[in-house]
Design a protein around this motif. Structure first.
Motif, PDB file in Angstrom:
ATOM      1  N   VAL B  54      16.004  86.672  33.665  1.00 16.38           N
ATOM      2  CA  VAL B  54      16.845  85.881  32.757  1.00 16.38           C
ATOM      3  C   VAL B  54      17.039  86.638  31.447  1.00 16.38           C
ATOM      4  N   GLY B  55      18.121  86.300  30.777  1.00 16.51           N
ATOM      5  CA  GLY B  55      18.406  86.926  29.491  1.00 16.51           C
ATOM      6  C   GLY B  55      19.285  86.009  28.669  1.00 16.51           C
ATOM      7  N   ALA B  56      19.669  86.485  27.486  1.00 17.11           N
ATOM      8  CA  ALA B  56      20.502  85.673  26.602  1.00 17.11           C
ATOM      9  C   ALA B  56      21.551  86.541  25.928  1.00 17.11           C
ATOM     10  N   MET B 121      22.981  81.706  28.547  1.00 12.43           N
ATOM     11  CA  MET B 121      21.773  81.952  29.344  1.00 12.43           C
ATOM     12  C   MET B 121      22.197  82.701  30.604  1.00 12.43           C
TER      13      MET B 121
END
Lengths: 193, 163
Positions: B54-56, B121
Motif C-alpha cells: 500500500v502507498g499514498a 490510497m
C-alpha cells in the motif's frame, strides 16, 4: 418561583462540591485517576525472541504503535524517528525506540523485520498475538480498532503519538503527530540526559 | 511572470483523445496538470517501506469553474486500485476511511491532499515505485473528465515531495 430558585441554588452547590472533589482527587489524592501509562508486557521481537518490559530496562524508551499496512502516519512517524536518531548520533544508542505492530495477522516478526529494514536499525519491532497486543495496548493506554471495509481490506485506527518513558519505566511525555521536529528532538535529548 | 507561466502551461498541457474518443488531459510537468476548470498542483507520492503493498499520493486540486466538480476515481498502472481516503486525527487517534461516491470540489475552492488528511490510497501494488521515479496517475472528474498527472516519488516516510 421560590422553590425553583432553591432547586437551582442546590444544583449550584452540588456542582461546586463536585468540582471541589475532582480538584482534590486530581491534586491530593493517592488514587490513580488514569495517568499510569506503561507496565509489563510479553511480545516477540523481529528475531522471533520473546521480548518483555525487562528487555527495555536501563535505558529510557520511545514507543509508538501502528501497523505496516498503514499508508501515511506509520511510515512518516518511523522516518521522523529515524531522522531524530540520526541527529542524536551515538547518543541515540542510549535510547530504546520501539515500534509495536497492532496488526496481529500481518505484522509478524519476519514482516516487521523486512519493513523496519528501511529505517534506523536501532529500532525494535514488536509483534504479538491478538491477546498480547490487547494487553499491551491496555497497559499503555493505546486505542486501536480493527475494521474491515467493503473490499475486505483490514485497516486499523490507532493512537498515533510517540510515548516517552524514563529508564525505570515511568511515563514522561509524548511527541504528538505533527509536533515541531525541534521540540521533538529536545524532548528526546531531555529523556536521554 | 504570470503570462509567461500561462503560455508555458498552454504549450505543455495538451489534451489528447484516447481510443474511446474520450478527451484525456495530459501534462509534461511533474506535479501539475490542468483539466478544463480543474487545476491540479503539487502532486507527489512516496516510496513504500519494503514488504508493503500500500502507498499514498497527495496533491492540491483547485476548481476554477463556476460549478462544483467531483473527483470520482484515480488509477495507476502498478496498483490494483486507488481510493480516495480521508484520514483524521482525533484525540491523538488516527482513523482512516474511504470517501464514498467521489470527493466534491466546490466552485472556487481547493481541496488539499496531504499527510494527515486526504490522500489517494494506493492498494495492491505489484512493484511499487522507488524514490526519484516519476509515475503517472489518471484522475477522473465528473465534469472535467480524465487527466493524467505525473507524480514525483519521494523517499520512504517523506512528509513532502522535497524531503
Amino acid at each position: 418561583m421560590k422553590s425553583v430558585r432553591i432547586v437551582l441554588w442546590a444544583l449550584v452547590a452540588l456542582a461546586l462540591v463536585g468540582a471541589g472533589l475532582l480538584y482534590w482527587q486530581k491534586n491530593y489524592s493517592d488514587v490513580d485517576i488514569g495517568f499510569s501509562i506503561g507496565g509489563p508486557f510479553t511480545m516477540t521481537d523481529t528475531k522471533g525472541q520473546v521480548f518483555t518490559q525487562a528487555n527495555l530496562k536501563g535505558k529510557p524508551y520511545a514507543m509508538f504503535f501502528g501497523f505496516t499496512h498503514c499508508p501515511d502516519v506509520c511510515p512518516t512517524t518511523l522516518w521522523e524517528m529515524t531522522t531524530y536518531l540520526k541527529q542524536l548520533g551515538t547518543d541515540g544508542d542510549k535510547l530504546n525506540v520501539v515500534f509495536v505492530g497492532v496488526d496481529h495477522e500481518r505484522d509478524t516478526p519476519e514482516h516487521l523485520a523486512t519493513y523496519l529494514s528501511a529505517f534506523d536499525d536501532r529500532m525494535i519491532g514488536l509483534s504479538g498475538t491478538e491477546r498480547q497486543i490487547a494487553e499491551m495496548a491496555k497497559a499503555y493506554r493505546i486505542y486501536y480498532k480493527r475494521s474491515v471495509n467493503d473490499d475486505d481490506d483490514v485497516l486499523y485506527d490507532h493512537s498515533a503519538s510517540i510515548y516517552l518513558f524514563e529508564a525505570n519505566g515511568d511515563f514522561k511525555s509524548t511527541i504528538a503527530q505533527g509536533e515541531n521536529p525541534e521540540t521533538a528532538l529536545e524532548k528526546l535529548k531531555l529523556l536521554i540526559d | 511572470m504570470r503570462i509567461l507561466a500561462s503560455t508555458l502551461l498552454f504549450f505543455l498541457l495538451t489534451a489528447t483523445a484516447n481510443a474511446s474518443g474520450t478527451k484525456v488531459y495530459d501534462s509534461d510537468i511533474p506535479g501539475v496538470a490542468i483539466a478544463g476548470d480543474i487545476f491540479v498542483a503539487g502532486a507527489w507520492t512516496r516510496q513504500s517501506p519494503p514488504g508493503v503493498d500500500v502507498g499514498a499520493a497527495y496533491m492540491r486540486i483547485k476548481n476554477n469553474g463556476e460549478k462544483s466538480d467531483r473527483l470520482l476515481s484515480a488509477e495507476v498502472m502498478y496498483a490494483d486500485e486507488v481510493e480516495i481516503h480521508m484520514m483524521g486525527m482525533k484525540d491523538g487517534v488516527m482513523s482512516m476511511s474511504e470517501v464514498e461516491d467521489g470527493l466534491e470540489i466546490e466552485s472556487g475552492t481547493a481541496v488539499v491532499f496531504e499527510p494527515g488528511s486526504y490522500h489517494l490510497m494506493v492498494k495492491g501494488m505489484t512493484e511499487g515505485p522507488m524514490a526519484g521515479d516519476i509515475v503517472t496517475f489518471m484522475l477522473e472528474f465528473e465534469k472535467a473528465g480524465l487527466v493524467n498527472i505525473l507524480m514525483p516519488v519521494a523517499p520512504i516516510g517523506a512528509k513532502g515531495p522535497q524531503n
